[in-house]
Design an enzyme around this catalytic site. Sequence first.
Site, PDB file in Angstrom:
ATOM      1  CG  PHE A 133      -1.857   0.891   1.077  1.00 17.53           C
ATOM      2  CD1 PHE A 133      -2.901   0.917   0.426  1.00 17.53           C
ATOM      3  CD2 PHE A 133      -1.699   2.002   1.797  1.00 17.53           C
ATOM      4  CE1 PHE A 133      -4.044   2.009   0.324  1.00 17.53           C
ATOM      5  CE2 PHE A 133      -2.615   3.202   1.869  1.00 17.53           C
ATOM      6  CZ  PHE A 133      -3.924   2.955   1.007  1.00 17.53           C
ATOM      7  CG  ASP A 205      -0.411  -2.996   6.853  1.00 17.47           C
ATOM      8  OD1 ASP A 205      -1.346  -3.158   7.317  1.00 17.47           O
ATOM      9  OD2 ASP A 205      -0.173  -1.978   6.108  1.00 17.47           O
ATOM     10  CE1 TYR A 230      -9.274   2.401   7.319  1.00 19.27           C
ATOM     11  CE2 TYR A 230      -8.202   3.349   9.013  1.00 19.27           C
ATOM     12  CZ  TYR A 230      -8.083   3.007   7.812  1.00 19.27           C
ATOM     13  OH  TYR A 230      -7.098   3.272   7.093  1.00 19.27           O
ATOM     14  CE  LYS A 231      -7.613  -0.983   5.365  1.00 19.47           C
ATOM     15  NZ  LYS A 231      -8.236  -0.155   4.408  1.00 19.47           N
ATOM     16  NE  ARG A 379     -10.166  -2.685  -2.637  1.00 19.57           N
ATOM     17  CZ  ARG A 379      -9.582  -2.349  -1.730  1.00 19.57           C
ATOM     18  NH1 ARG A 379      -8.413  -2.741  -1.183  1.00 19.57           N
ATOM     19  NH2 ARG A 379     -10.243  -1.342  -0.811  1.00 19.57           N
TER      20      ARG A 379
END
Length: 419
Positions: A133, A205, A230-231, A379
Site C-alpha cells: 500500500f 501490516d 476501521y476495516k 474489489r
Amino acid sequence: MTTTMPTTADLAEVAAHLDADDPLAHTRDRFLLPPDVVYLDGNSLGPLPAAVPPVLTDAVTRQWGTDLIGSWNDNGWWEAPLRVGNAIGALIGAAPGQTVAGDSTSVQLYTALDAAVALRPGRTLLVTDPGHFPTDRYVAAAVAERLGLDLRQVPPGDLPEFLRAEGERVGLVSYSSVDFRTGELFDMRALTRATHDAGALVVWDLCHAAGALPVDLDALGVDFAVGCGYKFLSGGPGAPAYLYVAHRHHPELRTPLPGWTGHADPFGLSRDYAPAPGIARARIGTPPILSLLALEAALTAYDGVDLTAVRAKSLSLTGFFLRCADELLAPFGFTSVTPSDPDRRGSQVSLRHPRAHALTRALAEVGVIADMRAPDLLRFGVHALYTTHGDLLTAARCLRDLVAEGGYDATPRVSGPVT
C-alpha cells in the site's frame, strides 16, 4: 449477435443451502446494515456495529458531559489504549501486554520501522514490497532516508532468494499479510522464518487480515505488527490503529516519538524522558477517547466467535463468489486476479475490467457497495460476521446485468476524490 446468459438457478440453490447452514448467521444482527443494501466494502470501511451507538452516547452525555475530567480515572479513559490494545491482541494471536491502540496506521508504522531498525545496528538494508500500500512504501522510504539506509523493494515471493544474496546486510523486512489490491494472502510463517534466519526483524501490516482470519503473531515469532481499526474491525472512519511489539523486544524498545503518555511517570512532569515499562512506552500523545471507545465497542462483535469459523466462512464466501464470477461474469470480460487456492486467499475477491470505476458507481446505484482500485480492479470484500452467499450472488447478478444490458454510464461524472 445475442449472448446467452448462464442460468443462476443452481447458484441460487447453492447460496441458499450455504446460508441455511451458516454457524455465524446470528452475528449479522450485530451490525446495523442499511436495508436493501449489499455491503461488500468492509475491507475499506466496516459497517456500524450495533454496540457502538449506545457506547458513544454514554461516552458523550455521561462520561464527558457529566463526569467531565474525572472520567480519566472513574471511567477508565487513561487505560483505554492498553485495554483496547489487549482486545485487539486477542484477535491477532498476541498475549496481553504487547499491543497498544491509538494514533493512525501511518504513525504506528513509522514507530515500528524506526524502532525495529534501531534493534539491528550496522545493517543497512530495509526491505519492503513494491506492491505494498502506498503509505507503507512512503513511510519505509522516509525512515530509510532519515536513517541513511538503502531501501530495497522486493516482492514477497522473491524474498528467500534475495536474503540468500543480501541477508547479512538486511536489518528489517516490512510486508503486508494480504495484498490490498488482489486479496492474495502471503505466507507469514515462511517469510518470518526466512527473515529471522538472515538475522533480520520483520514488521507485518495486518490491515487486511485482522478480524478476517486467524493471525498468530506470538506463535509465528513476529517482531512488530501494525494495523488499522476501521476495516474488518469496524471501529469507524479514522478509527485508531494499533502497534504490536513482541515481549522480547520491550527492554530495548526505543520509539521515535517519545510522548508524555509513554513516560514511566507521565504526571510527574519530569524534565527528562524515561520510558514506561513494556508496550506502554509506545504511547505517544493524549489518547482519542471517543474513537477508542467506539473501537472497543465494535470489537464486541467478535464475542464468542472462533476465528477458525470466521476463516472457514470467509473462504466459503470468496470461493462461491469466484464461482459466480467464472459462470456469470467471465463471458462479459471480467477476470479474477485473486488466487483460487484457498491457502493464498484473504477475505476479498478482485476482478479486472476496463470499466471498473464506472461499474463500481453503477453497482452503488442499484444497492451493491463495492470499491475499485486504479486502474481496473473492482474489489469485493467479504466479512464472515455479516456477509451472506446470497449477497454475493446478488452482486454478481447485478454486475452481469449492468454489462449485458449496457445499463450504466461508461464515463460517470466524478462525485468526489474517494473511489
